[in-house]
Scaffold this active site. Structure first.
Site: not given
Ligand code: ATP
Ligand code: MG
Length: 553
Positions: A33, A258, A268
């Site tokens: 994104e 992850r 983020k």
């Protein structure tokens, strides 16, 4: 990097190829994104998806999941494209955008409404939370759930036409308000958001949710293996439900753990806070765990890829010691970075028996690990700089470098002996006076005489000045997310040390932005983006492990 990294996802791909599940195709994607810069965890996903495609003769897409205009920005799109390119991932000619599919997604939403599988809901966000229920309490139906497909279609069209204010209505999938998986309790497909989109402008005032959009994007691009991180495991039934309800190409979602590193944060949201709060000097501040910071700091992309390949792919959450990344970086740079001499904290040395005005051009090896790197000329004269901490007036035990009356080797030059220590009125050492032995040219002993220390040096008259930025870890604690209080409480106040007047050997005056070097005995360095001819700036990429132990030749 090996041809086919082995891990459980490669096993799935092998089985699919053997059973011809996808007609021999392997098609992966990296779907960021554009709401921030990419971090080193994203690098794991880029490596995984692009290497799977490459190793199996498949394709790899770069796709922006740009479904939330409020947080997205063209600056982020540009930085992400740069970073993925820099990582060497081959995404072909075309860059994909979820926003290119908005029209198709909307048409499919109408189809689900017509089929009685989606409805318009008027609950406020608070009511929606209340109606959703909890893990051990089933949800209850929204009043909109019973409305006819015809009426829902009319309302959806009016939502799209902008008749209702932001947040007034949503479109929801009609699945199961009692499901044990809360993601299946009639999840939201569209929200009314009155914000311009960085690509579609004002065309839309309803935007798709991640869960609704993501599988459609994968399907439209013909993705075969939709690889994501473990937090989406509970969303997989929903991914599957939407694609089955529409009866369109249905990729397989596969989750992995992850990538996390010690001494940093990787969300983020937090990275944005560090930037906005001026805790760092921007997204690509070399202390940041972003890909652009790693690049600026001098980390080779191959080292980053190799690092994640060595870590491997599992479903087991873990936090990797950032020291492992540094070790991989060191291995790469040891093989490839030319050696240079640079004095970070200069102390003046005068060679009292050197012929006045004489300059000797010495041949110095560029990289002992790589003979083909050849040699360069380094000027030697009677006025030099050495590293201030290579001298101790009263040497402590096991200090084998320079001290009054002691002899050391100046790398590739001569043996010198300290004969006098010059101080200023305050008692601070300002200069050392030394004699040299002309019979030790090249740093070789003429008579088997041994010296224990070898120092780096630069000729004062030929040196170029530079700013050198030494980085330490951004946080003082291994896991700032888990530490007491706010993660910002654990910032390392000494994460950046600026050395304003380092003295570098002459050849470094021509170094270009991005060039990497080993400063002998000091560490690996890279020319910073801020560097200009005459105003050089270097970043320390990583220190040398055991620098003093390796100080001999
Ligand atoms: P974050 O949660 O760190 O803020 P994100 O997951 O919201 O990041 P996206 O832009 O949605 O960021 O991520 C793009 C892709 O990168 C997704 O497929 C996501 O699963 C993957 N990804 C994100 N963080 C990591 C990580 N730490 N390790 C591996 N892959 C990751
Ligand atoms: Mg995400």
């Amino acid at each position: 990097m090996s041809d086919k990294p082995r891990h459980f996802i490669q096993d799935i791909v092998d089985a699919d190829l053997a059973s011809n599940k996808w007609g021999g195709k392997v098609h992966t994607r990296f779907p960021p994104e554009p709401n921030g810069y990419l971090h080193l965890g994203h690098a794991k996903s880029i490596w995984l998806n692009s290497s799977l495609a490459k190793a199996n003769g498949g394709k790899f897409n770069l796709r922006f999941d740009d479904t939330n205009p409020a947080k997205e920005d063209q600056e982020y799109v540009d930085s992400i494209v740069d970073d993925v390119r820099w990582m060497g991932a081959d995404f072909g000619e075309k860059i994909h955008f979820a926003s290119d599919y908005f029209e198709q997604m909307y048409a499919w939403a109408e189809k689900l409404v017509e089929a009685g599988k989606a409805y318009v809901c008027e609950l406020t966000p608070e009511q929606m939370t209340e109606y959703r229920g909890t893990f051990d309490k089933p949800g209850k139906d929204s009043p909109g759930r019973g409305r006819s497909p015809k009426d829902n279609l009319d309302l959806l069209r009016r939502m799209r036409a902008g008749e209702f204010p932001a947040g007034a209505k949503t479109l929801r999938a009609k699945i199961d308000m009692t499901s044990g998986n809360i993601n299946l309790r009639d999840p939201v497909m569209y929200r009314i958001v009155k914000a311009p989109h960085h690509r579609t402008g004002d065309t839309w005032c309803i935007y798709p949710s991640y869960d609704w959009a993501h599988g459609l994007e994968d399907s439209l691009e013909g993705i075969t293996h939709s690889i994501c991180t473990l937090e989406f495991e509970n969303h997989r039934p929903l991914y599957d439900w939407f694609l089955d309800a529409l009866g369109i190409h249905h990729p397989q979602q596969i989750e992995f753990a992850r990538g996390n590193l010690t001494y940093t944060v990787m969300s983020k949201r937090k990275l944005l806070e560090l930037v906005k709060g001026n805790h760092v000097r921007g997204w690509n501040d070399p202390r940041m765990p972003t890909i652009s910071a790693a690049r600026r700091r001098g980390i080779p992309s191959q080292a980053l890829l190799k690092f994640w390949e060595d870590i491997g792919v599992t479903k087991q959450e873990s936090v990797i010691d950032v020291g492992r990344l540094e070790a991989t970086v060191r291995d790469f740079l040891n093989a490839s970075a030319p050696r240079r001499m640079a004095v970070l904290r200069p102390l003046k040395v005068t060679i009292t028996n050197w012929p006045a005005g004489q300059v000797e051009e010495l041949d110095v090896v560029n990289n002992p690990e790589d003979e083909s790197a050849g040699t360069r000329k380094v000027p030697f004269s009677g006025s030099l700089y050495i590293e201030a901490d290579d001298f101790q007036e009263v040497p402590e035990k096991k200090f084998f470098r320079l001290a009054p009356g002691k002899e050391v080797r100046l790398r590739a030059a001569y043996f010198v002996t300290c004969t006098e220590v010059v101080k200023d009125a305050s008692g601070a050492i300002t200069e050392l006076r030394c004699t040299y032995d002309p019979k030790t040219k090249g740093g070789d002993s003429p008579d088997g005489r041994k010296v224990k220390g070898t120092l780096h040096w630069v000729s004062a008259a030929h040196a170029v000045s530079a700013e050198v930025r030494l980085y330490d870890r951004l946080f003082k604690v291994e896991d700032p997310d888990a530490a007491a209080g706010n993660y910002l409480d654990h910032l390392n106040p000494r994460s950046l040390e600026l050395l304003k007047d380092a003295k570098l050997e002459r050849s470094l005056g021509a170094a270009a932005v991005g060039e990497r070097f080993q400063f002998e005995r000091v560490g690996y360095f890279c020319v910073d983006l801020d560097s200009k001819p005459g105003a050089l700036v270097f970043n320390r990429t990583v220190p040398l492990k055991d620098s003093w132990a390796k100080a001999k030749d």
